[in-house]
Design an enzyme around this catalytic site. Sequence first.
Site, PDB file in Angstrom:
ATOM      1  N   HIS A  38       0.840  -1.208   0.104  1.00 23.24           N
ATOM      2  CA  HIS A  38      -0.027   0.084  -0.142  1.00 23.24           C
ATOM      3  C   HIS A  38       0.864   1.294   0.152  1.00 23.24           C
ATOM      4  CE1 HIS A  38      -3.809   2.188   0.699  1.00 23.24           C
ATOM      5  NE2 HIS A  38      -3.103   3.258   1.075  1.00 23.24           N
ATOM      6  N   CYS A  39       1.017   1.847  -1.021  1.00 18.24           N
ATOM      7  CA  CYS A  39       1.644   3.009  -1.192  1.00 18.24           C
ATOM      8  C   CYS A  39       1.037   3.826  -2.381  1.00 18.24           C
ATOM      9  CB  CYS A  39       3.324   2.892  -1.532  1.00 18.24           C
ATOM     10  SG  CYS A  39       3.440   1.641  -2.874  1.00 18.24           S
ATOM     11  N   ARG A 131     -10.482   0.692  -6.220  1.00 13.86           N
ATOM     12  CA  ARG A 131     -10.902   1.151  -4.660  1.00 13.86           C
ATOM     13  C   ARG A 131     -12.107   1.890  -4.711  1.00 13.86           C
ATOM     14  NH1 ARG A 131      -6.798   5.494  -1.693  1.00 13.86           N
ATOM     15  NH2 ARG A 131      -6.836   4.482   0.355  1.00 13.86           N
ATOM     16  N   TYR A 164     -12.058   1.394   1.525  1.00 18.32           N
ATOM     17  CA  TYR A 164     -11.708   2.128   2.653  1.00 18.32           C
ATOM     18  C   TYR A 164     -12.749   2.859   3.389  1.00 18.32           C
ATOM     19  CZ  TYR A 164      -8.293   5.570   5.028  1.00 18.32           C
ATOM     20  OH  TYR A 164      -7.466   6.132   5.813  1.00 18.32           O
ATOM     21  N   ASP A 264       2.236   2.890   3.172  1.00 20.83           N
ATOM     22  CA  ASP A 264       1.347   3.935   2.936  1.00 20.83           C
ATOM     23  C   ASP A 264       1.983   5.298   2.643  1.00 20.83           C
ATOM     24  OD1 ASP A 264      -1.263   5.288   2.662  1.00 20.83           O
ATOM     25  OD2 ASP A 264      -1.140   6.240   4.532  1.00 20.83           O
TER      26      ASP A 264
END
Length: 311
Positions: A38-39, A131, A164, A264
Amino acid sequence: MTTNAENTVFEKTPGWLDWYAGPSRPGFRLPDGAVDAHCHVFGPGAEFPYAPERKYTPCDASKDQLFALRDHLGFARNVVVQATCHGADNAAMVDALRASGGLARGVATLRPDVTDAEVRELHEAGVRGVRFNFVKRLVDVAPKQYLLDIVDKIALYGWHVVIYFEAPDLADLRDFFLSIPVPLVIDHMGRPDTAKDPGGPDFETFLNFMRARPDIWCKVTCPERLSVSGPPALDGEQRAYRDVVPFARRVVEEFADRVLWGTDWPHPNLTDHMPDDGLLVDFVPHIAPTTELQRKLLVDNPRRLYWPDAD
Ligand SMILES: O=C(O)c1cc(C(=O)O)oc(=O)c1
């Protein structure tokens, strides 16, 4: 401040914290083949302008800077998640995937009018998920049918949906999530309130959601966002974010085969401090204490989800 060809000037959101330059080298040696799952990349705004509908304007964080961090920390691969400041224009993320030589996969943001040819092109570039964001400070939350129409477009490609959301919203969203007929990947552990008891009813609601289907995955990421009492991953701190550890450990131990970890980076919207990413990596063995759990979290699980055909 940064300008693009049309002379659009991007001024960072007031109080914006830039990513940490010169991170330490982790004391924890990542296993071979570890994936930063996750970045993000931000812009650069002059080349890839930020979306008009964005809720924040970040500092630039380019693919080259991301790849330099990958190498410095000891990761082999990245999963680049479309950042909300780029809306549904996936160009910067796709540019990073294409430049990575197969070492990066991506998660896109789509609109329901996306064509099959566009989805196929994203797939060929390395995108494997879409997403859906339910965090109101980041997006205007889309209607459910809008999102289900997107699922129809991607299901054929074997993609998953990254969700999210914040813990208080799970009760309302749970049935909708469970109606999505592709694997789900939860961002940032469903954002628990870490001031509460990790053995209490709120976190149990989250764990029960994970138990509802065997294809629900969880990113045990972002202790720097979730921690209430710290201490921050700065100045060599080896016991950072202690209050987050019991939450993440419960998830890692019960769902060892469907947890993921990532930095992140470049850490959008932090307001308290910007962590040293080397020290963030040193957080991992506290939540995955054995070499077997570490290998699953950092290598086997992300490989299965994003590079199922790689050797
Ligand atoms: O909590 C956040 O502010 C945040 C924002 C974004 C994004 O803007 O895409 O992504 C994340 O993973 C986390």
